[in-house]
Design an enzyme around this catalytic site. Sequence first.
Site, PDB file in Angstrom:
ATOM      1  CE1 TYR A   1      -9.847  -0.480   7.268  1.00  0.00           C
ATOM      2  CE2 TYR A   1     -10.613   0.398   9.364  1.00  0.00           C
ATOM      3  CZ  TYR A   1      -9.663   0.349   8.361  1.00  0.00           C
ATOM      4  OH  TYR A   1      -8.527   1.113   8.455  1.00  0.00           O
ATOM      5  CB  ALA A   2     -14.079  -3.266  13.122  1.00  0.00           C
TER       6      ALA A   2
ATOM      7  CB  ILE B   1      -4.382   9.330   9.403  1.00  0.00           C
ATOM      8  CG1 ILE B   1      -4.052   8.489  10.654  1.00  0.00           C
ATOM      9  CG2 ILE B   1      -3.126   9.971   8.835  1.00  0.00           C
ATOM     10  CD1 ILE B   1      -3.437   9.260  11.795  1.00  0.00           C
TER      11      ILE B   1
ATOM     12  CB  SER C   1      -7.674   0.624  12.125  1.00  0.00           C
ATOM     13  OG  SER C   1      -8.651   1.607  12.406  1.00  0.00           O
TER      14      SER C   1
ATOM     15  CE  LYS D   1      -6.896  -1.969   8.667  1.00  0.00           C
ATOM     16  NZ  LYS D   1      -5.530  -1.976   8.069  1.00  0.00           N
TER      17      LYS D   1
ATOM     18  NE  ARG E   1      -4.908   5.017  -1.842  1.00  0.00           N
ATOM     19  CZ  ARG E   1      -6.181   4.962  -2.215  1.00  0.00           C
ATOM     20  NH1 ARG E   1      -6.681   5.927  -2.976  1.00  0.00           N
ATOM     21  NH2 ARG E   1      -6.963   3.970  -1.841  1.00  0.00           N
TER      22      ARG E   1
ATOM     23  N   GLY F   1       0.820  -1.209   0.000  1.00  0.00           N
ATOM     24  CA  GLY F   1       0.000   0.000   0.000  1.00  0.00           C
ATOM     25  C   GLY F   1       0.849   1.252   0.000  1.00  0.00           C
ATOM     26  CB  ALA F   2       4.386   1.703  -0.892  1.00  0.00           C
TER      27      ALA F   2
END
Length: 246
Positions: free
Chosen positions: A154-155, A187, A141, A158, A15, A12-13
Amino acid sequence: MTLKNRIALVTGAGRGIGMAIAENLAKAGAHVICVSRSENSCKSTADSINESGGTASWHAVDVSDGPAVADLAKSILGEHGKVDILVNNAGITRDGLILRMSSESWHDVMNTNLSSCYYWVKHLAHPMARQRWGRIVNITSVSGLMGNAGQANYASSKAGMIGLTKSLAKEFASRQITVNAVAPGFIETDMTSGLDEKTRDLILKNIPLRKLGQPSDIAHVVDFICSEKAGYITGQVFTVDGGMVM
């Protein structure tokens, strides 16, 4: 905290947080292998690093594709002989309430965010074990610690990364490989750029520092975890969230 002669791979580099991590590791002296699904984005990050005096290369791959990751990992080890630092940062969201969430949305997020970590560790950790030095950092996260309505997939992915981190830390400790996680809060990235003003104000009320973080805030923590100074730290989750989780 020099990382001279170290090889780092960041997923995931292309961005946001991943780009900031890749750039900082390069500034510390590592050769950084920039990985993302988009050829243009990972190449752009690598080009920027090289133009700034660092060294970087790039590869485009879908990290949720196990066989593709295996093939790429084999190619990378054939070229470099090792990867000293692995940063599992690639992640996606497919938000929605669980009763309306499709199986595709569930599996896409789980495979990209969590299964990809398994694929990379499985194929890159052997040289770390042989040389008795390595750093694995999983970017999770605060959602994995707190949960979040509308983000069950998502949760869960993570939270799974946190469990994976702690398990791997115990498995690899005898080989002097440290495994830690960083849990960002809100973020300033593409994921948060689309927030409307009302939602943004509500989020800020729940952050004691009353501001969103920057990708560099995460990258600085990763720098430390990957350094020699963090050699006695493993199995930990570092929350970088302005005080949301205490």
